[in-house]
Design a protein around this motif. Structure first.
Motif, PDB file in Angstrom:
ATOM      1  N   THR A 235      -3.204 -12.092  -5.390  1.00 33.25           N
ATOM      2  CA  THR A 235      -2.224 -12.742  -6.249  1.00 33.25           C
ATOM      3  C   THR A 235      -0.870 -12.605  -5.566  1.00 33.25           C
ATOM      4  O   THR A 235      -0.746 -11.931  -4.531  1.00 33.25           O
ATOM      5  CB  THR A 235      -2.183 -12.112  -7.645  1.00 33.25           C
ATOM      6  OG1 THR A 235      -1.785 -10.730  -7.533  1.00 33.25           O
ATOM      7  CG2 THR A 235      -3.537 -12.189  -8.325  1.00 33.25           C
ATOM      8  N   VAL A 236       0.151 -13.218  -6.143  1.00 32.18           N
ATOM      9  CA  VAL A 236       1.467 -13.160  -5.502  1.00 32.18           C
ATOM     10  C   VAL A 236       1.961 -11.718  -5.433  1.00 32.18           C
ATOM     11  O   VAL A 236       2.535 -11.292  -4.427  1.00 32.18           O
ATOM     12  CB  VAL A 236       2.471 -14.038  -6.270  1.00 32.18           C
ATOM     13  CG1 VAL A 236       3.851 -13.932  -5.637  1.00 32.18           C
ATOM     14  CG2 VAL A 236       2.015 -15.493  -6.271  1.00 32.18           C
ATOM     15  N   ALA A 237       1.744 -10.950  -6.500  1.00 36.71           N
ATOM     16  CA  ALA A 237       2.225  -9.571  -6.522  1.00 36.71           C
ATOM     17  C   ALA A 237       1.562  -8.736  -5.431  1.00 36.71           C
ATOM     18  O   ALA A 237       2.235  -7.967  -4.725  1.00 36.71           O
ATOM     19  CB  ALA A 237       1.977  -8.952  -7.896  1.00 36.71           C
ATOM     20  N   THR A 238       0.246  -8.854  -5.285  1.00 38.77           N
ATOM     21  CA  THR A 238      -0.443  -8.065  -4.253  1.00 38.77           C
ATOM     22  C   THR A 238      -0.114  -8.574  -2.853  1.00 38.77           C
ATOM     23  O   THR A 238      -0.037  -7.781  -1.905  1.00 38.77           O
ATOM     24  CB  THR A 238      -1.963  -8.105  -4.485  1.00 38.77           C
ATOM     25  OG1 THR A 238      -2.407  -9.479  -4.523  1.00 38.77           O
ATOM     26  CG2 THR A 238      -2.324  -7.447  -5.804  1.00 38.77           C
ATOM     27  N   ALA A 239       0.089  -9.892  -2.714  1.00 36.72           N
ATOM     28  CA  ALA A 239       0.473 -10.436  -1.401  1.00 36.72           C
ATOM     29  C   ALA A 239       1.859  -9.949  -1.004  1.00 36.72           C
ATOM     30  O   ALA A 239       2.089  -9.570   0.160  1.00 36.72           O
ATOM     31  CB  ALA A 239       0.441 -11.963  -1.439  1.00 36.72           C
ATOM     32  N   ALA A 240       2.802  -9.948  -1.953  1.00 34.81           N
ATOM     33  CA  ALA A 240       4.146  -9.443  -1.662  1.00 34.81           C
ATOM     34  C   ALA A 240       4.099  -7.956  -1.334  1.00 34.81           C
ATOM     35  O   ALA A 240       4.816  -7.481  -0.438  1.00 34.81           O
ATOM     36  CB  ALA A 240       5.064  -9.707  -2.845  1.00 34.81           C
ATOM     37  N   TYR A 241       3.258  -7.202  -2.045  1.00 38.26           N
ATOM     38  CA  TYR A 241       3.104  -5.767  -1.781  1.00 38.26           C
ATOM     39  C   TYR A 241       2.634  -5.529  -0.346  1.00 38.26           C
ATOM     40  O   TYR A 241       3.149  -4.649   0.351  1.00 38.26           O
ATOM     41  CB  TYR A 241       2.110  -5.178  -2.781  1.00 38.26           C
ATOM     42  CG  TYR A 241       1.753  -3.730  -2.535  1.00 38.26           C
ATOM     43  CD1 TYR A 241       2.529  -2.709  -3.071  1.00 38.26           C
ATOM     44  CD2 TYR A 241       0.634  -3.379  -1.769  1.00 38.26           C
ATOM     45  CE1 TYR A 241       2.193  -1.378  -2.848  1.00 38.26           C
ATOM     46  CE2 TYR A 241       0.295  -2.055  -1.546  1.00 38.26           C
ATOM     47  CZ  TYR A 241       1.080  -1.060  -2.094  1.00 38.26           C
ATOM     48  OH  TYR A 241       0.759   0.254  -1.867  1.00 38.26           O
ATOM     49  N   ASP A 242       1.661  -6.310   0.095  1.00 41.25           N
ATOM     50  CA  ASP A 242       1.165  -6.167   1.461  1.00 41.25           C
ATOM     51  C   ASP A 242       2.257  -6.469   2.484  1.00 41.25           C
ATOM     52  O   ASP A 242       2.362  -5.786   3.515  1.00 41.25           O
ATOM     53  CB  ASP A 242      -0.024  -7.097   1.688  1.00 41.25           C
ATOM     54  CG  ASP A 242      -1.294  -6.575   1.047  1.00 41.25           C
ATOM     55  OD1 ASP A 242      -1.325  -5.377   0.700  1.00 41.25           O
ATOM     56  OD2 ASP A 242      -2.244  -7.365   0.885  1.00 41.25           O
ATOM     57  N   GLU A 243       3.067  -7.494   2.206  1.00 44.02           N
ATOM     58  CA  GLU A 243       4.129  -7.830   3.151  1.00 44.02           C
ATOM     59  C   GLU A 243       5.181  -6.727   3.213  1.00 44.02           C
ATOM     60  O   GLU A 243       5.706  -6.415   4.288  1.00 44.02           O
ATOM     61  CB  GLU A 243       4.793  -9.155   2.747  1.00 44.02           C
ATOM     62  CG  GLU A 243       3.879 -10.363   2.815  1.00 44.02           C
ATOM     63  CD  GLU A 243       3.367 -10.636   4.211  1.00 44.02           C
ATOM     64  OE1 GLU A 243       4.007 -10.192   5.197  1.00 44.02           O
ATOM     65  OE2 GLU A 243       2.307 -11.292   4.340  1.00 44.02           O
ATOM     66  N   PHE A 244       5.485  -6.123   2.088  1.00 44.75           N
ATOM     67  CA  PHE A 244       6.506  -5.070   2.061  1.00 44.75           C
ATOM     68  C   PHE A 244       6.022  -3.775   2.703  1.00 44.75           C
ATOM     69  O   PHE A 244       6.753  -3.143   3.474  1.00 44.75           O
ATOM     70  CB  PHE A 244       6.941  -4.786   0.614  1.00 44.75           C
ATOM     71  CG  PHE A 244       8.066  -5.652   0.135  1.00 44.75           C
ATOM     72  CD1 PHE A 244       9.384  -5.399   0.532  1.00 44.75           C
ATOM     73  CD2 PHE A 244       7.838  -6.722  -0.711  1.00 44.75           C
ATOM     74  CE1 PHE A 244      10.422  -6.194   0.097  1.00 44.75           C
ATOM     75  CE2 PHE A 244       8.871  -7.523  -1.155  1.00 44.75           C
ATOM     76  CZ  PHE A 244      10.177  -7.262  -0.751  1.00 44.75           C
TER      77      PHE A 244
END
Length: 288
Positions: A235-244
């Motif tokens: 999801t967007v939240a988990t994708a953003a978490y991975d990028e950070f």
């Protein structure tokens, strides 16, 4: 003049806290989203649209956003049906059953989201209770797993968020004059007609506020999609978490978060406008 200044002075502490812990972090995330990132050089403080161009031109991110908003919409619909029905039944109960069942409905809020999601993960596994029950009943011929599926994420999120819908609708139901329902029944309306034509329009502000809360929290949820959805079902939240935290590409993670924020606000404003057009008279009466 003092009458105009006093409200601002009284609200100044709350506005300061609001600006410090919400506006400033959002502004910093928005600023970082325009930075560039190099694998060996790290974050580069140079203005660039590269991150947003990558999001809007890569089909992978379209899939991630579609999954995020699709699951959020399904969860919102499920919470709307279940939460509204639960709130209506609770409002018709007599004490002490009303207080007891209200605590049962709202009790999960006292337990950590992670703990509740881990409980669902145990149920959803191929060796979990759900799979064993279906096998015992002969409904399936092989073990069934809801882990790493949109359905599993939706069920777990519905359990987590339905109390918020119950609270919102419950508050609206408490403001309804019981005589309106009695009057409709005395005029020959069926119970279903009373609910559809009398109760639902009057609780629509509560339904709308609950739906807004549920959709916003479902679209930005992290713990439940991360545990039940796993690494494959992004999801967007988990994708953003991975990028950070994994690739350390903060600018791209910030851009993902900002697009999610803007898209969520647009969807909620559009839904709010649509509901207000249909139930505008009810909203105006509620305001007076």
């Amino acid at each position: 003049m003092p009458g105009r200044v006093n409200p601002w002075l009284l609200s100044a502490p709350a506005l300061l806290v609001y600006a410090t812990f919400l506006v400033v972090p959002l502004a910093l995330v928005f600023l970082i989203s325009f930075f560039d990132f190099e694998f060996y050089g790290g974050i580069q403080a140079a203005f660039s649209w590269h991150n947003y161009v990558e999001i809007f031109t890569d089909g992978y991110y379209y899939e991630v956003y579609a999954r995020t908003f699709g699951v959020a919409a399904g969860v919102t619909l499920a919470c709307l049906v279940l939460g509204t029905a639960e709130a209506y039944v609770l409002s018709r109960m007599a004490n002490p059953w009303k207080s007891l069942f209200l605590m049962v409905v709202l009790g999960p809020l006292l337990i950590s989201v992670v703990v509740r999601t881990l409980g669902w993960a145990l149920l959803f596994g191929s060796t979990g209770l759900i799979s064993k029950t279906l096998l015992a009943l002969g409904l399936v011929s092989s073990p069934v797993s809801l882990m790493y599926s949109n359905l599993g994420v939706g069920i777990a999120l519905t359990h987590v968020l339905v109390p918020f819908m119950v609270i919102a609708v419950w508050a609206s139901l408490q403001r309804i004059n019981p005589s309106t329902e009695a009057a409709a029944l005395s005029l020959g309306a069926s119970q279903f007609t009373v609910i559809r034509r009398v109760i639902v329009p009057q609780v629509m502000p509560g339904i709308l506020s609950g739906a807004i809360m549920v959709f916003a929290m479902a679209s930005s949820a992290f713990a439940t999609p991360a545990i039940v959805g796993g690494r494959r079902l992004k999801t967007v939240a988990t994708a953003a978490y991975d990028e950070f935290l994994n690739t350390l590409n903060w600018p791209l993670g910030a851009a993902l978060a900002m697009v999610l924020l803007v898209a969520t606000v647009v969807v909620l404003l559009a839904a709010n406008r649509l509901v207000e057009r249909r139930y505008g008279a009810v909203f105006n009466q509620g305001g007076h």
